[in-house]
Scaffold this motif. Structure first.
Motif, PDB file in Angstrom:
ATOM      1  N   PRO A  78      72.161  37.191  36.275  1.00  0.00           N
ATOM      2  CA  PRO A  78      71.178  37.387  35.204  1.00  0.00           C
ATOM      3  C   PRO A  78      70.299  38.609  35.407  1.00  0.00           C
ATOM      4  O   PRO A  78      69.984  39.323  34.449  1.00  0.00           O
ATOM      5  CB  PRO A  78      70.378  36.090  35.249  1.00  0.00           C
ATOM      6  N   GLY A  79      69.882  38.881  36.645  1.00  0.00           N
ATOM      7  CA  GLY A  79      69.030  40.021  36.912  1.00  0.00           C
ATOM      8  C   GLY A  79      69.707  41.360  36.710  1.00  0.00           C
ATOM      9  O   GLY A  79      69.030  42.395  36.679  1.00  0.00           O
ATOM     10  N   ASP A  80      71.036  41.381  36.569  1.00  0.00           N
ATOM     11  CA  ASP A  80      71.733  42.634  36.276  1.00  0.00           C
ATOM     12  C   ASP A  80      71.538  43.029  34.814  1.00  0.00           C
ATOM     13  O   ASP A  80      71.768  44.188  34.453  1.00  0.00           O
ATOM     14  CB  ASP A  80      73.236  42.509  36.558  1.00  0.00           C
ATOM     15  N   THR A  81      71.148  42.097  33.967  1.00  0.00           N
ATOM     16  CA  THR A  81      70.833  42.422  32.585  1.00  0.00           C
ATOM     17  C   THR A  81      69.375  42.847  32.513  1.00  0.00           C
ATOM     18  O   THR A  81      68.629  42.755  33.481  1.00  0.00           O
ATOM     19  CB  THR A  81      71.057  41.198  31.664  1.00  0.00           C
ATOM     20  N   ASP A  82      68.949  43.291  31.330  1.00  0.00           N
ATOM     21  CA  ASP A  82      67.544  43.661  31.173  1.00  0.00           C
ATOM     22  C   ASP A  82      66.779  42.644  30.343  1.00  0.00           C
ATOM     23  O   ASP A  82      65.725  42.945  29.810  1.00  0.00           O
ATOM     24  CB  ASP A  82      67.420  45.061  30.548  1.00  0.00           C
ATOM     25  N   VAL A  83      67.305  41.430  30.245  1.00  0.00           N
ATOM     26  CA  VAL A  83      66.632  40.389  29.466  1.00  0.00           C
ATOM     27  C   VAL A  83      66.137  39.254  30.354  1.00  0.00           C
ATOM     28  O   VAL A  83      65.521  38.306  29.845  1.00  0.00           O
ATOM     29  CB  VAL A  83      67.552  39.822  28.360  1.00  0.00           C
ATOM     30  N   PHE A  84      66.362  39.304  31.658  1.00  0.00           N
ATOM     31  CA  PHE A  84      65.854  38.290  32.588  1.00  0.00           C
ATOM     32  C   PHE A  84      64.785  38.912  33.484  1.00  0.00           C
ATOM     33  O   PHE A  84      64.941  40.061  33.917  1.00  0.00           O
ATOM     34  CB  PHE A  84      66.984  37.742  33.463  1.00  0.00           C
ATOM     35  N   CYS A 113      71.365  50.354  27.923  1.00  0.00           N
ATOM     36  CA  CYS A 113      70.342  49.438  27.406  1.00  0.00           C
ATOM     37  C   CYS A 113      69.787  49.946  26.083  1.00  0.00           C
ATOM     38  O   CYS A 113      69.904  51.131  25.755  1.00  0.00           O
ATOM     39  CB  CYS A 113      69.169  49.326  28.389  1.00  0.00           C
ATOM     40  N   ASP A 114      69.135  49.044  25.373  1.00  0.00           N
ATOM     41  CA  ASP A 114      68.343  49.404  24.200  1.00  0.00           C
ATOM     42  C   ASP A 114      69.148  50.238  23.207  1.00  0.00           C
ATOM     43  O   ASP A 114      68.727  51.319  22.779  1.00  0.00           O
ATOM     44  CB  ASP A 114      67.067  50.130  24.622  1.00  0.00           C
ATOM     45  N   VAL A 115      70.321  49.723  22.854  1.00  0.00           N
ATOM     46  CA  VAL A 115      71.139  50.364  21.821  1.00  0.00           C
ATOM     47  C   VAL A 115      70.532  49.982  20.474  1.00  0.00           C
ATOM     48  O   VAL A 115      70.599  48.826  20.057  1.00  0.00           O
ATOM     49  CB  VAL A 115      72.610  49.922  21.928  1.00  0.00           C
ATOM     50  N   MET A 116      69.917  50.962  19.801  1.00  0.00           N
ATOM     51  CA  MET A 116      69.114  50.656  18.617  1.00  0.00           C
ATOM     52  C   MET A 116      69.443  51.618  17.489  1.00  0.00           C
ATOM     53  O   MET A 116      69.537  52.827  17.706  1.00  0.00           O
ATOM     54  CB  MET A 116      67.615  50.792  18.940  1.00  0.00           C
ATOM     55  N   LEU A 117      69.595  51.077  16.291  1.00  0.00           N
ATOM     56  CA  LEU A 117      69.653  51.855  15.058  1.00  0.00           C
ATOM     57  C   LEU A 117      68.699  51.225  14.060  1.00  0.00           C
ATOM     58  O   LEU A 117      68.708  49.998  13.866  1.00  0.00           O
ATOM     59  CB  LEU A 117      71.064  51.877  14.472  1.00  0.00           C
ATOM     60  N   HIS A 118      67.897  52.047  13.425  1.00  0.00           N
ATOM     61  CA  HIS A 118      67.002  51.535  12.385  1.00  0.00           C
ATOM     62  C   HIS A 118      67.839  50.924  11.260  1.00  0.00           C
ATOM     63  O   HIS A 118      68.923  51.434  10.934  1.00  0.00           O
ATOM     64  CB  HIS A 118      66.137  52.678  11.844  1.00  0.00           C
ATOM     65  N   PRO A 119      67.383  49.818  10.668  1.00  0.00           N
ATOM     66  CA  PRO A 119      68.172  49.188   9.580  1.00  0.00           C
ATOM     67  C   PRO A 119      68.543  50.142   8.461  1.00  0.00           C
ATOM     68  O   PRO A 119      69.571  49.947   7.790  1.00  0.00           O
ATOM     69  CB  PRO A 119      67.232  48.079   9.084  1.00  0.00           C
ATOM     70  N   ASP A 120      67.755  51.183   8.233  1.00  0.00           N
ATOM     71  CA  ASP A 120      68.038  52.109   7.137  1.00  0.00           C
ATOM     72  C   ASP A 120      69.285  52.955   7.360  1.00  0.00           C
ATOM     73  O   ASP A 120      69.798  53.558   6.410  1.00  0.00           O
ATOM     74  CB  ASP A 120      66.852  53.058   6.920  1.00  0.00           C
TER      75      ASP A 120
END
Length: 364
Positions: free
Chosen positions: A358-364, A104-111
């Motif tokens: 849907p509940g298996d994702t972290d957006v529902f 989950c929450d795979v994030m990279l700052h735009p910079d």
């Protein structure tokens, strides 16, 4: 939440103290110190607020399995510019115990998003997570099956660089309500053989181990009759899992505090019989069946959806329940959600794709 603070050496030219030559460090999350920076990064990347209490529920309170998180730190400033997290819960396949790890929450700052080569921040962040996820353990542990739900572009990128294996495009099914005669409608409501849905109160007493663990055990016994080649990896959705995922969800309204609960758990049974399964629904912002435990087969999906009462009159614009349950006379629509296996060591192409809800994702 994993509180290990060790640096993870992932570059080809590591400087020896965990610091990379280009000024970035890849390490495990330090929850107490890093959480404010991670919540700020989430808001920057996804343009949505992230409350620390929600983060702790998501990563620190899941039953049994735990979690681990990798962050990318800019050494000169101490700013966090990247993150990948994994929620680990108990699972199984073909009677064998698994650890099911949702990335989950795979994030990279735009910079720092430039490039996708082997020395890019994105690739090294994935390598750091792979090292952490598959690190040797002093105690025997069940195998780890990691999966996630990126959108189309991240899914294609991850497949291209070898960190994702495509599983399926998640599909919604919209049921069409066929007109019925008065006699058919009466018989459907009162037939002793029809499946009935009973909403449980949103309380720990109602969502009990005795009831829900017994239902899950019967479900596992039905699955045990399947050939091994048809067995899919699945989360163990017992009482502890359901209470964490839905009952104590930070946005669920506790019983007695007014308002409608975000999630409703429905028991499914025929008249005079013990429960045969369950559904979890959410009405806002649209009526969705977010999870299920049903006997195998599309006929059961149809019967379970027909057993649900229609969504409340305030729910619009959908005329009925939306689900990820294939069934007869439903309109199928692909969603933007692509299910993938993540960082397999090795991948499992010989396993059928899990039947995600849907509940298996972290957006529902």
């Amino acid at each position: 939440m994993n509180s290990c603070s060790s640096d993870i050496s992932v570059a080809q030219h590591d400087s020896g103290d965990g610091a990379e030559a280009d000024g970035f460090r890849f390490r495990s999350l330090r929850p107490q110190a890093d959480l404010p920076g991670i919540c700020q990064l989430f808001e920057t990347v996804f343009h949505q607020p992230m409350d620390p209490s929600y983060w702790r529920w998501k990563y620190a309170q899941a039953p049994v399995g735990g979690s681990f998180n990798v962050v990318v730190e800019h050494i000169a400033t101490g700013r966090l510019v990247g993150h990948m997290g994994v929620i680990v819960v108990p699972g199984m396949r073909a009677g064998e115990v698994l650890r099911m790890g949702q990335v989950c929450d795979v994030m990279l700052h735009p910079d720092v998003r430039a490039g996708i080569g082997p020395n890019s921040i994105y690739q090294r962040m994935n390598n750091a997570l792979r090292q952490l996820a598959h690190a040797p353990s002093q105690e025997p542990r069940p195998p780890l099956f990691m999966y996630g739900f990126p959108g189309l572009r991240p899914a294609k990128l991850g497949e291209r660089i070898g960190v994702y294996r495509p599983l399926q495009i998640c599909t919604e099914y919209h049921s069409a309500t066929a007109p019925q005669s008065a006699w058919a409608a009466f018989w459907r409501r009162h037939s002793p053989w029809r499946l009935r849905a009973q909403a449980l109160p949103a309380s720990a007493d109602a969502w009990s181990d005795a009831l829900l663990d017994a239902l899950w055990q019967r479900h596992c016994e039905r699955l045990a009759a399947q050939p091994e080649e048809d067995a899919v990896p699945r989360i163990t959705k017992n009482a502890a899992y359901l209470r964490w995922r839905y009952l104590v969800h930070p946005q669920q309204v506790p019983a007695g505090e007014g308002g409608a609960p975000r999630y409703t758990l429905w028991l499914l049974r025929r008249y005079g019989q013990t429960p045969l399964g369950w559904l979890v629904t959410r009405e806002q912002p649209q009526p969705v069946v977010v999870d299920r435990c049903l006997p195998p087969g599309p006929a059961w999906a149809s019967a379970a959806l027909q057993a649900l009462p229609p969504p409340g009159p305030a729910v619009a614009p959908a005329p009925g329940w939306i689900s990820w349950l294939p069934h007869a006379q439903a309109t199928a629509m692909q969603t933007p959600i692509h299910a993938v296996e993540v960082l397999g060591q090795p991948f499992h192409p010989h396993w059928p794709s899990p039947h995600f809800q849907p509940g298996d994702t972290d957006v529902f």
